[in-house]
Design a protein around this motif. Structure first.
Motif, PDB file in Angstrom:
ATOM      1  N   UNK A   1       0.829  -1.204   0.000  1.00 44.54           N
ATOM      2  CA  UNK A   1       0.000   0.000   0.000  1.00 44.54           C
ATOM      3  C   UNK A   1       0.867   1.259   0.000  1.00 44.54           C
ATOM      4  N   UNK A   2       2.027   1.181   0.652  1.00 42.86           N
ATOM      5  CA  UNK A   2       2.885   2.355   0.788  1.00 42.86           C
ATOM      6  C   UNK A   2       4.048   2.375  -0.208  1.00 42.86           C
ATOM      7  N   UNK A   3       3.950   1.583  -1.285  1.00 45.09           N
ATOM      8  CA  UNK A   3       5.029   1.559  -2.266  1.00 45.09           C
ATOM      9  C   UNK A   3       5.323   2.949  -2.814  1.00 45.09           C
ATOM     10  N   UNK A   4       4.287   3.764  -3.005  1.00 46.09           N
ATOM     11  CA  UNK A   4       4.470   5.114  -3.532  1.00 46.09           C
ATOM     12  C   UNK A   4       5.415   5.951  -2.665  1.00 46.09           C
ATOM     13  N   UNK A   5       5.383   5.734  -1.338  1.00 45.17           N
ATOM     14  CA  UNK A   5       6.230   6.539  -0.445  1.00 45.17           C
ATOM     15  C   UNK A   5       7.263   5.677   0.284  1.00 45.17           C
ATOM     16  N   UNK A   6       7.667   4.561  -0.337  1.00 50.18           N
ATOM     17  CA  UNK A   6       8.612   3.661   0.336  1.00 50.18           C
ATOM     18  C   UNK A   6       9.962   4.328   0.595  1.00 50.18           C
ATOM     19  N   UNK A   7      10.434   5.137  -0.357  1.00 50.47           N
ATOM     20  CA  UNK A   7      11.704   5.824  -0.147  1.00 50.47           C
ATOM     21  C   UNK A   7      11.577   6.906   0.927  1.00 50.47           C
ATOM     22  N   UNK A   8      10.479   7.633   0.916  1.00 49.16           N
ATOM     23  CA  UNK A   8      10.238   8.668   1.922  1.00 49.16           C
ATOM     24  C   UNK A   8      10.250   8.071   3.323  1.00 49.16           C
ATOM     25  N   UNK A   9       9.655   6.906   3.472  1.00 48.83           N
ATOM     26  CA  UNK A   9       9.650   6.226   4.768  1.00 48.83           C
ATOM     27  C   UNK A   9      11.072   5.924   5.232  1.00 48.83           C
ATOM     28  N   UNK A  10      11.916   5.485   4.300  1.00 45.93           N
ATOM     29  CA  UNK A  10      13.308   5.196   4.660  1.00 45.93           C
ATOM     30  C   UNK A  10      14.027   6.462   5.101  1.00 45.93           C
TER      31      UNK A  10
ATOM     32  N   UNK B   1      -2.470  11.256  -2.646  1.00 43.66           N
ATOM     33  CA  UNK B   1      -2.879  11.996  -1.447  1.00 43.66           C
ATOM     34  C   UNK B   1      -3.436  11.051  -0.389  1.00 43.66           C
ATOM     35  N   UNK B   2      -4.208  10.055  -0.790  1.00 39.63           N
ATOM     36  CA  UNK B   2      -4.773   9.103   0.168  1.00 39.63           C
ATOM     37  C   UNK B   2      -3.669   8.324   0.875  1.00 39.63           C
ATOM     38  N   UNK B   3      -2.665   7.905   0.081  1.00 39.94           N
ATOM     39  CA  UNK B   3      -1.561   7.142   0.654  1.00 39.94           C
ATOM     40  C   UNK B   3      -0.756   8.002   1.621  1.00 39.94           C
ATOM     41  N   UNK B   4      -0.438   9.225   1.210  1.00 39.98           N
ATOM     42  CA  UNK B   4       0.331  10.116   2.076  1.00 39.98           C
ATOM     43  C   UNK B   4      -0.447  10.491   3.331  1.00 39.98           C
ATOM     44  N   UNK B   5      -1.764  10.640   3.210  1.00 39.73           N
ATOM     45  CA  UNK B   5      -2.576  10.954   4.378  1.00 39.73           C
ATOM     46  C   UNK B   5      -2.421   9.869   5.438  1.00 39.73           C
ATOM     47  N   UNK B   6      -2.500   8.618   5.023  1.00 42.33           N
ATOM     48  CA  UNK B   6      -2.342   7.509   5.967  1.00 42.33           C
ATOM     49  C   UNK B   6      -0.910   7.442   6.491  1.00 42.33           C
ATOM     50  N   UNK B   7       0.045   7.713   5.604  1.00 39.22           N
ATOM     51  CA  UNK B   7       1.438   7.644   6.052  1.00 39.22           C
ATOM     52  C   UNK B   7       1.757   8.768   7.037  1.00 39.22           C
ATOM     53  N   UNK B   8       1.275   9.984   6.758  1.00 37.62           N
ATOM     54  CA  UNK B   8       1.499  11.096   7.677  1.00 37.62           C
ATOM     55  C   UNK B   8       0.858  10.823   9.030  1.00 37.62           C
ATOM     56  N   UNK B   9      -0.299  10.160   9.018  1.00 39.29           N
ATOM     57  CA  UNK B   9      -0.954   9.808  10.284  1.00 39.29           C
ATOM     58  C   UNK B   9      -0.054   8.874  11.092  1.00 39.29           C
ATOM     59  N   UNK B  10       0.612   7.943  10.397  1.00 36.83           N
ATOM     60  CA  UNK B  10       1.537   7.033  11.079  1.00 36.83           C
ATOM     61  C   UNK B  10       2.725   7.793  11.658  1.00 36.83           C
ATOM     62  N   UNK B  11       3.264   8.715  10.882  1.00 39.49           N
ATOM     63  CA  UNK B  11       4.393   9.509  11.366  1.00 39.49           C
ATOM     64  C   UNK B  11       4.008  10.310  12.609  1.00 39.49           C
ATOM     65  N   UNK B  12       2.857  10.956  12.540  1.00 40.03           N
ATOM     66  CA  UNK B  12       2.440  11.823  13.641  1.00 40.03           C
ATOM     67  C   UNK B  12       2.063  11.031  14.884  1.00 40.03           C
ATOM     68  N   UNK B  13       1.713   9.762  14.694  1.00 37.35           N
ATOM     69  CA  UNK B  13       1.372   8.917  15.848  1.00 37.35           C
ATOM     70  C   UNK B  13       2.611   8.353  16.528  1.00 37.35           C
ATOM     71  N   UNK B  14       3.753   8.490  15.873  1.00 38.92           N
ATOM     72  CA  UNK B  14       5.008   7.984  16.434  1.00 38.92           C
ATOM     73  C   UNK B  14       5.674   9.089  17.245  1.00 38.92           C
ATOM     74  N   UNK B  15       5.750   8.953  18.567  1.00 38.27           N
ATOM     75  CA  UNK B  15       6.305  10.029  19.402  1.00 38.27           C
ATOM     76  C   UNK B  15       7.773  10.336  19.109  1.00 38.27           C
ATOM     77  N   UNK B  16       8.472   9.416  18.440  1.00 38.64           N
ATOM     78  CA  UNK B  16       9.890   9.639  18.153  1.00 38.64           C
ATOM     79  C   UNK B  16      10.107  10.866  17.276  1.00 38.64           C
ATOM     80  N   UNK B  17       9.119  11.203  16.442  1.00 34.12           N
ATOM     81  CA  UNK B  17       9.283  12.329  15.515  1.00 34.12           C
ATOM     82  C   UNK B  17       8.893  13.663  16.145  1.00 34.12           C
ATOM     83  N   UNK B  18       8.112  13.631  17.218  1.00 33.39           N
ATOM     84  CA  UNK B  18       7.722  14.858  17.886  1.00 33.39           C
ATOM     85  C   UNK B  18       6.813  15.754  17.060  1.00 33.39           C
TER      86      UNK B  18
END
Length: 277
Positions: free
Chosen positions: A187-196, A232-249
């Motif tokens: 599902x996140x193939x579009x932003x796989x590099x961004x995740x890394x 946009x749908x994929x990034x919306x879900x990915x950004x939600x994951x980032x923001x839910x991770x306290x490591x990123x603040x």
């Protein structure tokens, strides 16, 4: 720094059915002013003449690996990176290009700023069409040393990855090995590099140098082009994951700002893809 003191750089080129462009990609690598390279081509069971094109290059720095079965985009990224032995590593897609001084300048940024905990170096880029014509250029907002978490926040607030495509960045291999690698959730193939890039930014800092050192090719069959409005749908879900991770603040303001911007960026990006020829 003489040639014997130059740290080894691994350029990993994952490819699949890339016969049309992989030759140009390899020529851009072989034209580097920086000489201490290992060039790793990892073919994901291509059904065209990709391997024949790659094997037509006789440079001893090129090593070719062929996967026993098709691993898909993210799996092949990870497989290619697993072979890297260099101090620094670049993941270069088989249809993109780097300028002759790309590796030299990025290694210089690392080596001249030793002790500043830099894990990635990026620069500006050109976007080109399938025939190689330059359409426009793009750069990270800022120069020099940027705190890793601040860099992620900038991306979220802009609604897109500002780091650039895989071939633009040079990574510190030691830091790469400390991550979980490229996300293999389809599902996140579009932003796989961004995740890394985001995961690496938890380990240290980004360094941004001036100049356009990379060309990102818009290809009609690529993941970037075919994802279309789903971006946009994929990034919306990915950004939600980032923001839910306290490591990123990250904050709710970061998320909602990014959510608004990602739709604007998605619309603009798809307009560009539609008219680039």
């Amino acid at each position: 720094m003489n040639n014997f003191e130059l740290p080894l750089v691994s350029i990993c080129i994952p490819c699949y059915n890339a016969e049309k462009f992989v030759g140009d990609t390899l020529r851009s690598v072989l034209a580097q002013t920086y000489c201490n390279l290992e060039i790793i081509v990892c073919d994901d069971c291509s059904t065209d003449n990709t391997l024949q094109v790659v094997k037509s290059f006789a440079d001893p720095r090129i090593t070719v690996y062929v996967n026993e079965q098709n691993l898909g985009c993210s799996g092949n990224y990870n497989r290619a990176l697993s072979y890297a032995k260099g101090k620094y590593v670049k993941l270069l897609c088989a249809d993109d290009l780097i300028t002759p001084n790309c590796i030299e300048r990025q290694v210089q940024a690392f080596e001249e700023n030793e002790g500043k905990n830099i894990v990635m170096v990026t620069a500006s880029k050109y976007v080109i069409n399938e025939s190689g014509k330059r359409i426009f250029s793009k750069s990270f907002p800022g120069r020099g040393l940027i705190d890793g978490k601040k860099a992620v926040q900038k991306c979220v607030r802009h609604g897109t990855s500002l780091f650039g495509e895989p071939g633009l960045l040079l990574m510190k291999t030691e830091s790469l090995r400390k991550t979980e690698g490229v996300i293999e959730d389809k599902y996140f193939t579009y932003c796989n590099d961004f995740d890394l890039w985001c995961k690496m930014m938890l380990q240290g800092n980004l360094f941004v140098i001036s100049g356009k050192l990379f060309s990102f090719r818009i290809v009609s069959t690529s993941v970037t082009a075919t994802t279309g409005r789903k971006q946009a749908q994929i990034l919306k879900k990915y950004f939600a994951r980032l923001c839910a991770d306290p490591a990123y603040g990250l904050t709710r303001t970061d998320y909602y700002t990014g959510k608004y911007m990602m739709y604007i960026m998605c619309f603009a990006r798809n307009i560009v893809y539609k008219f680039i020829k």
